[in-house]
Design an enzyme around this catalytic site. Structure first.
Site, mmCIF file in Angstrom:
data_model
loop_
_atom_site.group_PDB
_atom_site.id
_atom_site.type_symbol
_atom_site.label_atom_id
_atom_site.label_comp_id
_atom_site.label_asym_id
_atom_site.label_seq_id
_atom_site.Cartn_x
_atom_site.Cartn_y
_atom_site.Cartn_z
ATOM 1 C CG ASP A 274 -2.058 0.857 1.196
ATOM 2 O OD1 ASP A 274 -2.066 1.775 0.368
ATOM 3 O OD2 ASP A 274 -2.989 0.649 1.993
ATOM 4 C CG HIS A 368 -8.160 1.358 -5.496
ATOM 5 N ND1 HIS A 368 -9.202 2.162 -5.098
ATOM 6 C CD2 HIS A 368 -7.071 1.822 -4.813
ATOM 7 C CE1 HIS A 368 -8.783 3.051 -4.218
ATOM 8 N NE2 HIS A 368 -7.498 2.873 -4.028
#
Length: 460
Positions: A274, A368
């Site tokens: 992330d 995403h």
């Protein structure tokens, strides 16, 4: 011995921490995601720094351990046990607590420095009778306390300190202050209200708790030691006294420095790497995207930034029912190493046009990283420096856990808003997220020596 004396007696001063670009978050590791941006900053490029200081706690602990070893081995040769304990090489002191971040600078600390392992985010509202004069006095007290604690000193007279961080080093502590829109009306400074503090628009996915949103004053605390972070929290709350009251407070965490064999991008609570594409200081337009220029308007915000904070709950039980392949399709990246599904390694730019044998894009239309790509949002970018959170379990047994999203930009109307609007319209990750609180604050530039944070606003 007073707390003050204990924390000041250092053989080696704390090493100064060099600010670097955090590799922070979004659910799929794209620099522009507001959907699941995390504080992955902490894992990137943080190298241990050694300190020669031996704390009182370690000294006592070593003595106790040696004594216990001698007693345990007494019947079989206590003299040998004592000798072995004396001659054994000492355990190397951890460098975790020795790093200090400067309070002074062009920008406030806690924006570009790597995200720490422990964080507290909180908002205060001024008391009913507190105005500009009282607010200035509070910021002066807060700034002095933050300066001292970030240097590894007690926040005030040692006799008044709580002792929570007794014998600890600064542990990369940063304290950052900001102002909410309501602060300006409360202090009679509406003529200095930045246009960038206009209320954020409503988004269809929002289910915001107003009691945990907004606020007059904002404080961000980060440290690599939980007690150092909590000590700062208590010290600032105590300094607020009758001037301001806590409106809401949220606590979070990141991976601890040294938890992996080599520095790497953080993972969020969904297990995704992330923060791969977070903006970096070496990029030529980094400062333009993140900080208000010296010639910016209003002038008191020179060197400052605007922070959007949101509490984003992750529906982890629902997420975990999906296969690895399905999860990777939602994000557009491999879970193992963060590489895009179009191929390559973590740092490889996603090929949004590449197709598989079936003629379908390898990165789905609603993945995403596609939805949040700069090319999909007019180049909009934010610097995310967030924390994960877990606040126990809800009434239905599901975890109350997710992301304390913290995003920095020179203008939220050009950074956060366009990206969130795009996510609102068709992001595969959105069905696994709940946006439950939101706030926007103006964070002025760093104070010069002798200044307090916000002085140019309150006394300019």
């Amino acid at each position: 011995m007073s707390t003050q004396n204990t924390r000041k007696t250092r053989k080696t001063p704390p090493a100064q921490r060099t600010p670097e670009a955090p590799d922070t978050p979004d659910g799929g590791g794209n620099s522009n995601s507001s959907g699941s941006g995390s504080g992955g900053a902490g894992g990137q490029g943080r190298e241990p720094q050694q300190s020669g200081r031996i704390s009182r706690r370690r000294l006592l602990g070593t003595a106790s351990a040696a004594g216990a070893a001698g007693l345990a081995a007494g019947a079989a040769g206590g003299a040998w046990a004592h000798s072995a304990a004396q001659d054994a090489p000492p355990t190397a002191l951890s460098s975790l607590g020795s790093t200090a971040v400067s309070f002074h600078g062009t920008h406030q600390a806690g924006i570009v420095a790597p995200a720490q392992a422990h964080g507290h985010l909180l908002a205060f509202d001024l008391a009913p009778r507190a105005g500009r004069k009282q607010a200035a006095a509070l910021l002066r007290r807060w700034s002095e306390a933050a300066r001292r604690m970030m240097a590894g000193e007690p926040p005030a007279d040692g006799e008044r300190d709580t002792g929570i961080a007794l014998d600890a080093g600064p542990a990369s502590l940063t304290v950052t202050f900001g102002f909410g829109r309501t602060f300006f009306s409360r202090t009679g400074l509406t003529d200095r209200l930045p246009t960038q503090l206009a209320p954020l628009p409503d988004f269809s996915a929002d289910a915001l708790d107003k009691k945990r949103s907004d606020g007059d004053l904002w404080v961000q605390i980060g440290a690599d030691d939980a007690l150092v972070a909590f000590h700062a929290l208590r010290a600032l709350q105590r300094e607020a006294a009758d001037t301001a009251r806590v409106r809401w407070q949220m606590s979070g965490f990141n991976r601890s420095p040294g938890a992996t064999e080599h520095p790497r991008t953080m993972r969020n609570l969904m297990g995704q790497v992330d923060g791969t594409n977070n903006p970096r200081p070496e990029e030529k337009d980094f400062a333009e995207r993140i900080f208000v220029p010296a010639s910016g308007d209003p002038s008191w915000m020179a060197g400052g930034s605007y922070v959007v904070q949101r509490r984003i709950r992750m529906l982890l039980d629902a997420w975990d029912t999906h296969s690895l392949g399905e999860q990777e399709q939602v994000i557009g990246r491999r879970k193992s190493d963060g590489a895009p599904l179009s191929g390559g390694h973590e740092r490889t730019a996603p090929d949004l046009d590449k197709q598989g044998p079936d003629g379908q894009p390898l990165i789905a239309a609603n993945a995403h990283i596609r939805v949040t790509a700069p090319a999909s949002n007019g180049g909009a970018a934010m610097l995310r420096r967030s924390f994960s959170f877990h606040d126990g379990f809800r009434g239905d047994g599901t975890p109350d856990a997710g992301l304390l999203f913290v995003a920095w930009q020179a203008d939220p109307l050009r950074g956060f808003v366009p990206v969130q609007r795009k996510l609102d319209r068709g992001d595969a990750l959105s069905r696994f997220l709940r946006h439950e609180a939101s706030a926007l604050f103006a964070v002025p530039g760093g104070p010069r020596k002798g200044e307090y944070v916000g002085q140019r606003l309150l006394e300019g």
